[in-house]
Scaffold this active site. Structure first.
Site, short mmCIF file in Angstrom:
data_model
loop_
_atom_site.label_atom_id
_atom_site.label_comp_id
_atom_site.label_asym_id
_atom_site.label_seq_id
_atom_site.Cartn_x
_atom_site.Cartn_y
_atom_site.Cartn_z
N GLU A 91 1.13 -1.09 -0.32
CA GLU A 91 -0.10 -0.16 -0.42
C GLU A 91 0.90 1.34 0.03
O GLU A 91 1.84 1.26 0.45
CB GLU A 91 -0.71 -0.20 1.41
CG GLU A 91 -2.05 -1.28 0.93
CD GLU A 91 -2.98 -1.52 2.31
OE1 GLU A 91 -4.06 -1.15 1.69
OE2 GLU A 91 -2.50 -1.12 3.05
N CYS A 333 -1.02 5.78 9.71
CA CYS A 333 -0.11 5.54 10.66
C CYS A 333 -0.28 4.22 11.42
O CYS A 333 -1.73 3.50 12.10
CB CYS A 333 0.64 5.59 11.49
SG CYS A 333 1.01 7.18 11.12
N1 SAH Z 1 8.42 0.00 10.51
C1 SAH Z 1 8.90 1.36 10.46
C2 SAH Z 1 8.29 2.38 9.54
C3 SAH Z 1 6.66 2.21 9.59
S1 SAH Z 1 6.55 3.84 9.98
C4 SAH Z 1 8.58 1.91 11.54
O1 SAH Z 1 8.13 0.99 13.06
O2 SAH Z 1 9.21 2.96 12.33
C5 SAH Z 1 4.14 3.50 10.35
C6 SAH Z 1 4.25 4.26 11.96
O3 SAH Z 1 3.18 4.35 12.77
C7 SAH Z 1 5.12 3.99 12.92
O4 SAH Z 1 6.27 4.95 13.53
C8 SAH Z 1 4.28 3.46 13.52
O5 SAH Z 1 5.37 2.82 14.91
C9 SAH Z 1 3.20 3.99 13.63
N2 SAH Z 1 2.06 3.05 13.96
C10 SAH Z 1 1.92 1.93 13.87
N3 SAH Z 1 0.37 1.36 14.56
C11 SAH Z 1 -0.12 2.67 14.34
C12 SAH Z 1 -1.61 2.71 15.15
N4 SAH Z 1 -2.20 2.47 14.85
N5 SAH Z 1 -1.57 4.15 15.36
C13 SAH Z 1 -0.86 4.94 15.10
N6 SAH Z 1 0.31 5.38 14.51
C14 SAH Z 1 0.73 3.91 14.65
#
Ligand code: SAH
Length: 341
Positions: A91, A333
């Site tokens: 995506e 996110c």
């Molecule tokens: N794997 C990398 C890149 C993904 S970035 C990382 O962890 O940074 C996506 C971002 O969204 C990350 O900061 C992740 O922790 C956050 N994220 C994941 N699930 C989420 C949710 N349910 N609500 C808000 N942020 C979330």
């Protein structure tokens, strides 16, 4: 050896041109057809001799992803479900802003192996890592759909970019190259869950790419609970590696902290975050947790976020509350699970 052309870095394409006995200027021509003009077949590379095109067609097949679904949010952001040549799904999200910027949130892997408890992507596990050209394709798709130039790229879609380090860097270099996508390094952000080796390598890269780290807890026991795969890479060590990043680059990085009710939102968590950040050249992004199907983890009330922001401000720690776009189309996110509607 046969390899898709988009699995190669710019240097590797140069090697292929050499071993085909072609003059070196063909490298830039081919790269520009691929990544500036975004062609879908070698036959479109009209200034490359036919024999060379045929040879490349055999050895380095050229694939382009197809868009299998697109959803548009009330806030204008658009989410694309893309199918890669082997059927892997990813995506990508296009996020326009009122000041004329167009940000693309790209995936670095199809799925993810990190298994963070609050994130939808991890639930389905990892399918595979993306090739450099597959990062770039996502930008072209958004650019063409919006009929507007992409100004910013964030590697914050599916996957953990530092678990696919070499391809991530090869992709960023194509995106940054003045004769290719020409997006400034400072406008390209990579977000990691905190893989220490990756951050150490990133510190050494000459380009000024921006770094974001998903922290989500400054207390080890809480982080172990919600980001189980990171328990072998403790917060103390992360702090040291980030100090090295600042020393090595002179640049500020950001922390992402999604507030989760009764999980990481207590006074103790706040104080731990303040003391963790003290003395670091960082910016804290407080993120409203996006709701995921079947998850017991819930967002906090707006007042809690405002309170955290005020306390961080008081402590002199740079901080903002990030607006989350596209939540109505599950593009925000952590919501990028590749299920078809
Ligand atoms: N794997 C990398 C890149 C993904 S970035 C990382 O962890 O940074 C996506 C971002 O969204 C990350 O900061 C992740 O922790 C956050 N994220 C994941 N699930 C989420 C949710 N349910 N609500 C808000 N942020 C979330």
């Amino acid at each position: 050896m046969i390899a898709p052309i988009k699995s190669l870095s710019m240097n590797e394409v140069e090697q292929c041109v050499k071993s085909a006995g072609l003059p070196s200027f063909r490298t830039q021509q081919i790269l520009s057809w691929l990544y500036q003009k975004n062609v879908s077949s070698y036959d479109q590379m009209t200034n490359v001799p036919k024999v060379a095109r045929e040879q490349f067609k055999e050895l380095y097949p050229l694939h382009t992803p197809s868009t299998v679904d697109k959803q548009v949010s009330v806030d204008g952001s658009r989410k694309y479900l893309l199918e890669l040549h082997d059927g892997a799904l990813i995506e990508t999200v296009g996020l326009p802003s009122s000041d004329g910027r167009l940000t693309v949130c790209i995936s670095s892997q199809s799925g993810c192996s990190m298994n963070c408890s609050f994130c939808a992507t991890g639930k389905a596990g990892l399918t595979r890592s993306l090739d450099p050209g597959e990062f770039v394709d996502q930008i072209h798709i958004v650019q063409e759909d919006f009929e507007n130039r992409v100004t910013n790229v964030v590697v914050m879609g599916q996957g953990e970019p530092f678990a696919n380090y070499d391809n991530t860097l090869s992709a960023l270099r194509i995106i940054n190259h003045p004769k290719l996508l020409n997006i400034g390094a400072r406008h390209i952000t990579v977000s990691t869950c905190g893989l220490l080796k990756g951050i150490e390598r990133f510190t050494q890269e000459p380009e000024q790419f921006t770094l974001a780290v998903s922290l989500h807890a400054a207390r080890q026991e809480v982080r172990d609970e919600i980001m189980p795969r990171m328990s072998s890479q403790p917060l103390e060590k992360l702090k040291e590696v980030l100090a090295g990043y600042t020393e090595g680059t002179g640049r500020r990085f950001s922390f992402e902290y999604a507030l989760m009710r009764d999980v990481n939102d207590t006074e103790k968590d706040l104080q731990a975050l303040i003391s963790y950040c003290r003395g670091m050249l960082c910016h804290v992004n407080l993120i409203p947790l996006n709701y995921i199907d079947d998850s017991p983890i819930k967002p906090v009330k707006r007042q809690v976020m405002d309170y955290w922001k005020a306390q961080l401000d008081n402590a002199g720690i740079a901080c903002s509350i990030r607006a989350s776009k596209g939540s109505d189309i599950a593009a925000a996110c952590g919501q990028l699970a590749y299920k078809r509607r």
